[in-house]
Scaffold this motif. Structure first.
Motif, mmCIF file in Angstrom:
data_model
loop_
_atom_site.group_PDB
_atom_site.id
_atom_site.type_symbol
_atom_site.label_atom_id
_atom_site.label_comp_id
_atom_site.label_asym_id
_atom_site.label_seq_id
_atom_site.Cartn_x
_atom_site.Cartn_y
_atom_site.Cartn_z
ATOM 1 N N VAL A 92 0.843 -1.111 0.113
ATOM 2 C CA VAL A 92 0.034 0.137 0.049
ATOM 3 C C VAL A 92 0.806 1.318 -0.038
ATOM 4 N N HIS A 96 1.282 4.024 -2.664
ATOM 5 C CA HIS A 96 0.830 5.504 -2.387
ATOM 6 C C HIS A 96 1.974 6.523 -3.026
ATOM 7 N N PRO A 120 -4.692 -0.560 -4.552
ATOM 8 C CA PRO A 120 -5.988 -0.969 -3.981
ATOM 9 C C PRO A 120 -7.286 -0.041 -4.540
ATOM 10 N N ALA A 121 -8.357 -0.629 -4.102
ATOM 11 C CA ALA A 121 -9.789 0.051 -4.780
ATOM 12 C C ALA A 121 -9.680 1.490 -4.333
ATOM 13 N N GLU A 122 -9.190 1.798 -3.000
ATOM 14 C CA GLU A 122 -9.263 3.254 -2.878
ATOM 15 C C GLU A 122 -8.424 4.205 -3.460
ATOM 16 N N LEU A 123 -7.106 3.572 -3.402
ATOM 17 C CA LEU A 123 -6.297 4.412 -4.044
ATOM 18 C C LEU A 123 -6.533 4.502 -5.871
ATOM 19 N N SER A 125 -9.563 4.550 -7.019
ATOM 20 C CA SER A 125 -10.459 5.398 -7.079
ATOM 21 C C SER A 125 -10.028 6.842 -6.895
ATOM 22 N N LEU A 126 -9.011 7.303 -5.988
ATOM 23 C CA LEU A 126 -8.571 8.276 -6.124
ATOM 24 C C LEU A 126 -7.961 8.719 -7.290
ATOM 25 N N ARG A 129 -10.180 9.981 -9.896
ATOM 26 C CA ARG A 129 -10.685 11.467 -9.626
ATOM 27 C C ARG A 129 -9.499 12.207 -9.864
#
Length: 379
Positions: A92, A96, A120-123, A125-126, A129
């Motif tokens: 992660v 990042h 990861p899915a959250e990163l 998605s970021l 965006r």
């Protein structure tokens, strides 16, 4: 049953102690790497199990050999889970850092390019965006650059257009002051003409500043397109007659509009003056108004010869002046920018396209709601 309750209580007490220590550890590392933060829950989970097991073992008076075996198993499990958590946290953190490096280019004025490595899915998605934000920022920078170039051109053209009448006024004032003319009345008329020209330019600049500041508030009222076009043609007729241009308004329908009469009169006046100046003698400028769906389309057609295709998108920019197929006007290139601002303030739109021999400006406005007359009451 009683023994099971006691075991549960001892296990809960031991686990609670491990949980409290884990909360303290999480607070201590809240500003550290995510890898370290992920390792803490893994250690807490195994620690809670070990603490509960040791509590139960102490309460049940297990042998030292059994206790050592249980402790060894929990220690190995703790080491394994901690290593797994650190490995996950490292992945992660690496994702990042890649995302952070890519975002740094966005701050330097470059476009954002999402890393190709899986995240990861959250990163992820970021990253999507940030990609969307980069596209919007690029478009905003392009608009800002175009606006800044337009403003520089406007300042240069305004300075040039102000210099000429001011120089003429100064020369005529000095001539009158020195008594070097036998026709002071002619000089006075000429000076008044130049002053009116300067006043029109200042008024255009003031109107444009109101439009760009968003403070243009139309006073909407129900008006007829037929009356609006008729008044505009009557006002532009002397200019057209002086330049030998025919004005026609045969295709005007009496459509109901909800608009500011004074502002829309200025829109049509600007379009007509613009068309008359660019139409050669013996040419025709035609005005029409027709209904298209729920809108009214007011059109002004001239005989300018057309606008170069690569300049069509700049026609309504502030300070634009045709320099190829169209003769450059005497103004500062504010008329069409004012037209667009007024029309957009009326929730409409304005466009231009080439036609054989000239071009056609179209103003699209929403129609006013038609009132249906009521049937008379029967006594």
């Amino acid at each position: 049953m009683r023994d099971l309750l006691l075991i549960a209580c001892y296990a809960a007490a031991g686990s609670a102690v491990a949980g409290v220590l884990g909360a303290v550890a999480l607070r201590a590392v809240r500003r550290r790497s995510v890898a370290l933060s992920l390792a803490v829950p893994a250690v807490v989970a195994v620690g809670a199990m070990l603490a509960g097991t040791l509590s139960v073992a102490w309460a049940m008076f297990l042998s030292s050999h059994d206790l050592a075996v249980i402790t060894m198993v929990c220690a190995v499990a703790a080491a394994t889970s901690t290593a797994t958590a650190l490995l996950l946290g490292r992945r992660v953190s690496r994702a990042h850092r890649r995302l952070e490096d890519a975002a740094g280019a966005l701050g330097d004025g470059q476009g954002f390019q999402a890393p190709d490595a899986p995240m990861p899915a959250e990163l992820a998605s970021l990253a999507r965006r940030l990609t969307d934000t980069s596209v919007r920022l690029t478009a905003s920078r392009e608009r800002e650059a175009a606006l800044e170039a337009s403003r520089r051109e406007l300042v240069a053209w305004i300075s040039h257009d102000l210099r000429s009448p001011l120089a003429g006024l100064r020369a005529m004032a000095e001539a009158l002051e020195d008594g070097m003319t036998d026709e002071p009345a002619r000089y006075h008329r000429r000076m008044r003409t130049e002053v009116e020209r300067l006043t029109e330019m200042v008024n255009d600049l003031f109107e444009l500043s109101r439009i760009q500041a968003g403070s243009l508030a139309p006073s909407l009222a129900r008006i007829s397109a037929y009356d609006l076009v008729g008044d505009a043609i009557a006002g532009a007729h002397p200019l057209a007659a002086g330049r030998g241009v025919r004005l026609t308004g045969d295709g005007v329908q009496p459509l109901p509009l909800r608009a500011d009469g004074n502002q829309m009169s200025r829109v049509l006046a600007n379009l007509l003056v613009n068309a008359i100046h660019r139409t050669p003698a013996d040419g025709t400028v035609a005005v029409s108004a027709r209904e298209v769906g729920d809108t009214a389309v007011l059109a002004v057609t001239d005989g300018c010869g057309g606008i170069p295709a690569d300049e069509l998108h700049r026609v309504f920019d502030t300070g634009w002046r045709g320099e190829h197929a169209r003769t450059p006007p005497a103004g500062a290139g504010l008329g069409l920018a004012i037209v667009r601002g007024i029309v957009e303030a009326h929730a409409g739109c304005v466009s231009v396209r080439n036609i054989p021999g000239g071009c056609r400006f179209e103003v699209t406005l929403p129609l006013a709601r038609r009132t249906v007359p009521r049937a008379p009451r029967t006594p």
